[in-house]
Design an enzyme around this catalytic site. Structure first.
Site, short mmCIF file in Angstrom:
data_model
loop_
_atom_site.label_atom_id
_atom_site.label_comp_id
_atom_site.label_asym_id
_atom_site.label_seq_id
_atom_site.Cartn_x
_atom_site.Cartn_y
_atom_site.Cartn_z
N ASP A 1 -10.87 -6.00 9.23
CA ASP A 1 -10.14 -6.52 10.46
C ASP A 1 -8.97 -7.27 10.22
O ASP A 1 -8.83 -8.04 9.29
CB ASP A 1 -11.07 -6.80 11.48
CG ASP A 1 -10.51 -6.82 12.83
OD1 ASP A 1 -9.54 -6.15 13.07
OD2 ASP A 1 -11.23 -7.32 13.83
N HIS B 1 -1.56 -1.94 7.70
CA HIS B 1 -2.67 -1.09 7.03
C HIS B 1 -2.44 -0.75 5.64
O HIS B 1 -3.19 -0.60 4.81
CB HIS B 1 -2.53 0.08 7.77
CG HIS B 1 -2.91 0.04 9.50
ND1 HIS B 1 -4.21 -0.66 9.66
CD2 HIS B 1 -2.78 0.64 10.56
CE1 HIS B 1 -4.47 -0.65 11.06
NE2 HIS B 1 -3.37 0.05 11.58
N LEU C 1 -20.09 1.33 -9.48
CA LEU C 1 -20.09 1.13 -7.92
C LEU C 1 -19.90 2.10 -7.13
O LEU C 1 -19.19 3.12 -7.56
CB LEU C 1 -18.79 0.17 -7.87
CG LEU C 1 -18.40 -0.30 -6.47
CD1 LEU C 1 -19.61 -1.58 -5.96
CD2 LEU C 1 -17.12 -0.77 -6.24
C1 FPP Z 1 -8.28 -2.93 11.48
O1 FPP Z 1 -7.20 -3.63 11.73
C2 FPP Z 1 -8.31 -2.03 10.55
C3 FPP Z 1 -8.42 -0.45 10.77
C4 FPP Z 1 -8.36 -0.06 12.08
C5 FPP Z 1 -8.39 0.13 9.79
C6 FPP Z 1 -8.54 0.02 8.40
C7 FPP Z 1 -7.73 0.56 7.59
C8 FPP Z 1 -7.19 0.17 6.37
C9 FPP Z 1 -7.60 -1.18 5.87
C10 FPP Z 1 -6.19 1.20 5.48
C11 FPP Z 1 -6.70 2.28 5.05
C12 FPP Z 1 -7.98 2.04 4.10
C13 FPP Z 1 -7.90 2.64 3.28
C14 FPP Z 1 -9.40 2.62 2.44
C15 FPP Z 1 -6.92 3.62 2.47
P1 FPP Z 1 -6.51 -3.76 13.23
O2 FPP Z 1 -5.49 -2.88 13.27
O3 FPP Z 1 -7.68 -3.45 14.41
O4 FPP Z 1 -5.98 -5.15 13.10
P2 FPP Z 1 -5.87 -5.87 14.56
O5 FPP Z 1 -7.05 -6.49 15.27
O6 FPP Z 1 -5.26 -7.33 13.93
O7 FPP Z 1 -4.80 -5.27 15.45
#
Ligand code: FPP
Length: 248
Positions: free
Chosen positions: A18, A35, A129
């Site tokens: 997150d 992201h 892994l």
């Molecule tokens: C939460 O941050 C994150 C996500 C909803 C997506 C997670 C995705 C990635 C880390 C990138 C893609 C992953 C791979 C494995 C290729 P948020 O957007 O909710 O952050 P915020 O709470 O600060 O708005």
């Protein structure tokens, strides 16, 4: 009594990644930049898990709720996934990483599904892994799917309703082939499960760090493992109180 000291390496770590949006906002950048940096982070975290002897890493990459985000963000996340799946098979091969997935992946866009299937097949022989990406994943949906499949077996006469146990449910979940997580890490300081692995996290130790996911690195992973090792895991049991008065 099912007690266990945790002065050992967690076999399975699950991570709620997150804070990507906040990381980008702090820099005045669009959310997708966060992201992108978050996706880059997966490789060093996998390598740190291998170095520490962790056997399973499960990452919450796209939840069933994430479809509600603006269309361009969803499209950007899907492209990022596609790119990750085509570019990172070499890293997985080099490090002995087997890719797996959990979630309703049949509903992902065709190109993502194809790359996912190919990457899973190409890395199936690796043993160091197991990297599981939770994609279009929801914990409640997973339990619903398990219950449906159990009900189907009962209807077919393959399963006696009286014999259904917690173990039956576990073996019908998407995660049937892996142990429950020993450690859940959530970045960016939020104290929520967000519909992640609801059944499997029942006895999992939780480590919440204020670090935003794009900044999370090997040191943070080691700190989370050290925190885990300081915990006294009792699985609902109790430790005998020390006897303070001598009996005659
Ligand atoms: C939460 O941050 C994150 C996500 C909803 C997506 C997670 C995705 C990635 C880390 C990138 C893609 C992953 C791979 C494995 C290729 P948020 O957007 O909710 O952050 P915020 O709470 O600060 O708005």
């Amino acid at each position: 009594m099912n007690t266990q000291t945790s002065a050992k390496v967690p076999r399975h770590i699950a991570i709620i990644m997150d804070g990507n949006g906040r990381w980008a906002r702090e820099r005045g950048w669009p959310r997708l930049k966060g992201h992108e940096q978050g996706a880059r982070n997966v490789e060093p975290v996998c390598e740190a898990c291998i170095a520490e002897g962790v056997g399973f890493l499960t990452l919450y990459a796209f939840s069933t709720e994430n479809w509600k985000r603006p269309a361009h963000e969803v499209a950007g996340l899907m492209l990022l996934l596609e790119r990750f799946l085509s570019e990172k098979v070499a890293m997985m091969e080099r490090n002995g990483v087997r890719l797996a997935t959990i979630g309703r992946t049949a509903d992902l866009p065709g190109p993502v599904r194809k790359r996912l299937e190919r990457a899973i097949a190409d890395t199936a022989h690796n043993t160091k892994l197991t990297l599981t990406l939770a994609l279009n994943y929801g914990g409640r949906d997973e339990i619903v799917d398990a219950v449906r499949s159990i009900a189907h077996e009962v209807k077919q006469g393959k399963l006696d309703p009286g014999s259904i146990s917690g173990e039956t449910l576990s073996t019908h979940l998407y995660t049937a082939a892996m142990p429950d997580p020993d450690l859940l890490i959530r970045t960016s300081g939020e104290m929520r499960l967000s519909n992640f692995l609801l059944w499997q996290l029942s006895y999992t130790e939780i480590h919440v760090t204020p670090r935003l996911w794009p900044d999370f690195g090997a040191e943070d992973l080691r700190a989370a493992i050290a925190d885990f090792q300081s915990r006294d895991r009792r699985f609902g049991g109790a430790v005998e109180n020390p006897v303070t008065t001598a009996s005659a």
